[in-house]
Design a protein around this motif. Structure first.
Motif, PDB file in Angstrom:
ATOM      1  N   UNK A  21       0.391  -0.707  -0.047  1.00 35.21           N
ATOM      2  CA  UNK A  21      -0.002   0.456   0.195  1.00 35.21           C
ATOM      3  C   UNK A  21       1.067   1.018   0.190  1.00 35.21           C
ATOM      4  N   UNK A  22       2.147   1.278   1.194  1.00 34.59           N
ATOM      5  CA  UNK A  22       2.576   2.166   0.364  1.00 34.59           C
ATOM      6  C   UNK A  22       3.699   2.277  -0.572  1.00 34.59           C
ATOM      7  N   UNK A  23       4.115   1.404  -1.102  1.00 30.79           N
ATOM      8  CA  UNK A  23       4.519   1.185  -3.278  1.00 30.79           C
ATOM      9  C   UNK A  23       3.381   2.038  -3.933  1.00 30.79           C
ATOM     10  N   UNK A  24       1.922   1.430  -3.345  1.00 36.10           N
ATOM     11  CA  UNK A  24       0.845   2.206  -4.308  1.00 36.10           C
ATOM     12  C   UNK A  24       0.762   3.603  -4.397  1.00 36.10           C
ATOM     13  N   UNK A  25       0.796   3.907  -2.446  1.00 35.38           N
ATOM     14  CA  UNK A  25       0.764   6.045  -2.589  1.00 35.38           C
ATOM     15  C   UNK A  25       2.064   6.613  -3.264  1.00 35.38           C
ATOM     16  N   UNK A  26       2.850   5.895  -3.470  1.00 35.99           N
ATOM     17  CA  UNK A  26       4.117   6.437  -4.712  1.00 35.99           C
ATOM     18  C   UNK A  26       4.420   6.521  -5.723  1.00 35.99           C
ATOM     19  N   UNK A  27       3.305   5.892  -6.252  1.00 35.26           N
ATOM     20  CA  UNK A  27       3.266   5.523  -7.708  1.00 35.26           C
ATOM     21  C   UNK A  27       2.260   6.275  -7.698  1.00 35.26           C
ATOM     22  N   UNK A  28       1.307   6.339  -6.980  1.00 37.58           N
ATOM     23  CA  UNK A  28       0.130   7.268  -7.377  1.00 37.58           C
ATOM     24  C   UNK A  28       0.546   8.720  -6.855  1.00 37.58           C
ATOM     25  N   UNK A  29       1.461   9.613  -6.627  1.00 38.60           N
ATOM     26  CA  UNK A  29       1.862  10.337  -6.314  1.00 38.60           C
ATOM     27  C   UNK A  29       2.834  10.697  -7.321  1.00 38.60           C
ATOM     28  N   UNK A  30       3.530  10.273  -8.144  1.00 39.48           N
ATOM     29  CA  UNK A  30       4.478  10.510  -9.130  1.00 39.48           C
ATOM     30  C   UNK A  30       3.117  10.453 -10.242  1.00 39.48           C
TER      31      UNK A  30
END
Length: 263
Positions: A21-30
């Motif tokens: 989930x933390x990785x997906x958040x980074x993806x979404x922000x990028x």
């Protein structure tokens, strides 16, 4: 002490853990930044090229000849592409920030409602633009094509809704129903291309690319629910959607935009 058994926790979608989930958040922000930057670039570089939506309404009883189509409204292609990219940026921004908790709760339940809402708008814009490029500009035809495309997306949402984690069996009925609804716009576009006396090469290129990229989203969901290889993890399928969001949308946006400069 009460002997009443505690309810079992709801099953969590495969692969959805705190690290992912933390990785997906980074993806979404990028993706927020990348889509927003492209939207701004399109607005800066856009020409005045526009497509004209036409209308033709009956003037008498059934059987009366319908008048020739008349211009109704001009739609700037650059602005439409910028909106398409901006919708993706807003979706990723919200799911990475203020709606993050709801987004992550949904992912644990094997669903992403925000994805389907955004797709229903952004993909419809792209389909309508390729319709205009192939000569489908009538208001009634565009409304019908938009409706079919939105139905396709909503069937994708339904596919997730009726197949929660921990299910005893998987149904693909919403998926195949969506494929049928989603085929209608492509049949109409293909008919116009085949029937046209002359179609520019860049329009053919856009048509093929758009079709392939659209099918890649459907393939991702099929692999997810057939649980093929790494797609056994729902979280992997979600990340694949994010990759497709960047690659497919960027490629399609710039192809259509380049076409507007070539006319």
């Amino acid at each position: 002490m009460s002997d009443t058994p505690r309810p079992s926790p709801a099953p969590v979608a495969t692969g959805v853990d705190e690290a992912r989930l933390a990785g997906l958040r980074s993806w979404n922000l990028a993706l927020t930044v990348l889509h927003a930057a492209q939207a701004a670039a399109v607005l800066v570089l856009a020409s005045s090229f526009a497509v004209t939506v036409t209308s033709s309404f009956p003037t008498g009883p059934p059987g009366t000849a319908v008048p020739a189509p008349e211009p109704l409204v001009d739609v700037g292609v650059g602005a439409a592409i910028a909106v398409f990219l901006a919708l993706a940026a807003v979706d990723h921004l919200l799911t990475g920030t203020v709606l993050r908790r709801r987004y992550e709760q949904d992912l644990r339940r094997g669903i992403n409602r925000f994805r389907w809402v955004e797709y229903s708008l952004s993909s419809t814009i792209m389909v309508l633009l390729i319709c205009a490029y192939t000569g489908i500009t009538g208001l009634s035809a565009l409304i019908g094509i938009a409706g079919a495309n939105v139905a396709m997306i909503l069937f994708g949402w339904l596919q997730e809704l009726v197949n929660p984690p921990g299910r005893a069996r998987t149904t693909m009925l919403p998926f195949w129903s969506g494929c049928i609804a989603g085929a209608a716009p492509w049949v109409a576009i293909t008919a116009n291309i085949v029937g046209a006396e002359q179609v520019p090469g860049f329009v053919i290129g856009i048509f093929v690319s758009l079709f392939v990229f659209f099918m890649s989203f459907a393939l991702n969901q099929w692999l997810q629910y057939r649980q093929v290889g790494p797609w056994r993890s729902y979280a992997f399928g979600e990340q694949a959607y994010l990759v497709l969001s960047l690659v497919a949308k960027s490629a399609l946006a710039w192809q259509v935009f380049a076409g507007s400069l070539a006319t």
